[in-house]
Each structure stands twice: as structure tokens, then as C-alpha cells.
Design a protein around this motif. Structure first.
Motif, PDB file in Angstrom:
ATOM      1  N   UNK A  38    -108.089  49.792 -26.206  1.00  0.00           N
ATOM      2  CA  UNK A  38    -106.750  49.388 -25.763  1.00  0.00           C
ATOM      3  C   UNK A  38    -106.620  49.489 -24.245  1.00  0.00           C
ATOM      4  N   UNK A  39    -107.145  50.568 -23.680  1.00  0.00           N
ATOM      5  CA  UNK A  39    -107.073  50.762 -22.230  1.00  0.00           C
ATOM      6  C   UNK A  39    -107.869  49.677 -21.504  1.00  0.00           C
ATOM      7  N   UNK A  40    -109.076  49.378 -21.984  1.00  0.00           N
ATOM      8  CA  UNK A  40    -109.905  48.368 -21.334  1.00  0.00           C
ATOM      9  C   UNK A  40    -109.267  46.985 -21.439  1.00  0.00           C
ATOM     10  N   UNK A  41    -108.581  46.712 -22.520  1.00  0.00           N
ATOM     11  CA  UNK A  41    -107.898  45.422 -22.652  1.00  0.00           C
ATOM     12  C   UNK A  41    -106.810  45.274 -21.599  1.00  0.00           C
ATOM     13  N   UNK A  42    -106.197  46.383 -21.188  1.00  0.00           N
ATOM     14  CA  UNK A  42    -105.181  46.326 -20.124  1.00  0.00           C
ATOM     15  C   UNK A  42    -105.814  46.028 -18.762  1.00  0.00           C
ATOM     16  N   UNK A  43    -107.129  46.222 -18.646  1.00  0.00           N
ATOM     17  CA  UNK A  43    -107.833  45.948 -17.391  1.00  0.00           C
ATOM     18  C   UNK A  43    -108.113  44.456 -17.194  1.00  0.00           C
ATOM     19  N   UNK A  44    -107.707  43.625 -18.125  1.00  0.00           N
ATOM     20  CA  UNK A  44    -107.982  42.192 -18.043  1.00  0.00           C
ATOM     21  C   UNK A  44    -106.833  41.440 -17.389  1.00  0.00           C
ATOM     22  N   UNK A  45    -106.091  42.112 -16.531  1.00  0.00           N
ATOM     23  CA  UNK A  45    -104.842  41.590 -15.975  1.00  0.00           C
ATOM     24  C   UNK A  45    -105.006  40.433 -15.006  1.00  0.00           C
ATOM     25  N   UNK A  46    -106.164  40.278 -14.414  1.00  0.00           N
ATOM     26  CA  UNK A  46    -106.353  39.206 -13.445  1.00  0.00           C
ATOM     27  C   UNK A  46    -106.390  39.697 -12.011  1.00  0.00           C
ATOM     28  N   UNK A  47    -105.764  40.826 -11.702  1.00  0.00           N
ATOM     29  CA  UNK A  47    -105.852  41.404 -10.371  1.00  0.00           C
ATOM     30  C   UNK A  47    -107.086  42.280 -10.262  1.00  0.00           C
ATOM     31  N   UNK A  48    -107.398  42.724  -9.057  1.00  0.00           N
ATOM     32  CA  UNK A  48    -108.578  43.573  -8.882  1.00  0.00           C
ATOM     33  C   UNK A  48    -108.365  44.949  -9.509  1.00  0.00           C
ATOM     34  N   UNK A  49    -107.193  45.538  -9.296  1.00  0.00           N
ATOM     35  CA  UNK A  49    -106.923  46.878  -9.822  1.00  0.00           C
ATOM     36  C   UNK A  49    -105.873  46.765 -10.919  1.00  0.00           C
ATOM     37  N   UNK A  50    -106.232  47.048 -12.150  1.00  0.00           N
ATOM     38  CA  UNK A  50    -107.529  47.500 -12.646  1.00  0.00           C
ATOM     39  C   UNK A  50    -108.399  46.326 -13.107  1.00  0.00           C
TER      40      UNK A  50
END
Length: 154
Positions: A38-50
Motif C-alpha cells: 500500500x505504501x509503495x503504491x502511494x509512491x506512484x504519484x508522478x512527482x519525484x518525492x516520493x
């Protein structure tokens, strides 16, 4: 070998989450592989961080590294952080981790970040060889860790 954004191949998240949980689960004993997914899926936002980057050779994922807002709940004043630097055991010692780290450093420089942080329980010498310096040593969740930093635009 190619380094790509995990957002381009999110099908690798379950495998990476298991790798990361097996490697660092002791730092978060109440956590689970599912929570990491779930946490890694939130890292797919499109910006660099995260975001997370993976190293691949052909269809084989060799390793990963992430840049996140914060990696220690005891130091929210420090940001952003290099995190989750992991190379599959069969591929260690080939410079893959260093390549992933350099990729993130370059991306962070392009975004005009001045300093990047990390913490490590055991790899202080590895990061020192890559130009990181010790910020401090302390206990974190019952483990002795070294917090390190690197100046990006100095």
C-alpha cells in the motif's frame, strides 16, 4: 541494465515489498508485506518525492531505491530521504546499488534539493565511499543506526 521509475512497471511492487519486508521488517515489527505494498503504491504519484526506481536487466528486477519525504518518524525536520536501497542477493557486488543511488542523487539535483538524508544500521562505510557524511548516530526502534547526509548542489 536500465533504471526505470517503478510507476512505469508497478507490477513489481509485490515482489519489492516482500524483499524490503524480509530485509528491514525488524525495524517495523508490526508492519506487513501488505502495508508495504500500500505504501509503495502511494509512491506512484508522478512527482519525484516520493518515488521508487528499479534496476532491470531484460525482464529481471535487480534492485530498487526510493526518495521519500521522511524515513524516520523521530526526525521529521530532515527531508527528503534516500530509502529502500536494495539489491537482490544474487546481484550484489556489481555496482547496482551505487548506480541506483547516483540516479536518485541526479534526479534530486535537477529538482534543486540541497541535501538528502538516509539512515543505515549496517552500511555506513558503503555510503561514505559514495560521498555521504555522518550526521549523527542514535538508537532507532531498538537498533543502533547512523543518520547520513549528502550535499547535492555544493
Amino acid at each position: 541494465m536500465n533504471i526505470i521509475d517503478l510507476a512505469d512497471e508497478p507490477q513489481h511492487i509485490p515482489m519489492l515489498a516482500k524483499w524490503h519486508h524480509d530485509e528491514w521488517g525488524y525495524l517495523n515489527p508490526k508492519g506487513s508485506v501488505e502495508q508495504r505494498i500500500e505504501k509503495m503504491e502511494r509512491y506512484l504519484s508522478g512527482g519525484l518525492v516520493p518515488s521508487t526506481f528499479i534496476a532491470k536487466e531484460g525482464q529481471t528486477v535487480l534492485g530498487s531505491a526510493a526518495i521519500i519525504e521522511n524515513d524516520m518518524d523521530t526526525h521529521t525536520e530532515l527531508t527528503p530521504w534516500l530509502a529502500s536501497v536494495f539489491v537482490a542477493p544474487d546481484h550484489r557486488g556489481k555496482g547496482i546499488g551505487s548506480m541506483l543511488i547516483h540516479h536518485i542523487l541526479e534526479r534530486a539535483r535537477l529538482e534543486k534539493y540541497e541535501t538528502l538524508y538516509l539512515f543505515t544500521p549496517t552500511k555506513e562505510q558503503f555510503y561514505s565511499r559514495l560521498g555521504w557524511s555522518t550526521n549523527r548516530k542514535e538508537e532507532y526502534r531498538g537498533v543502533s543506526v547512523t543518520i547520513m547526509e549528502i550535499e547535492l548542489n555544493g
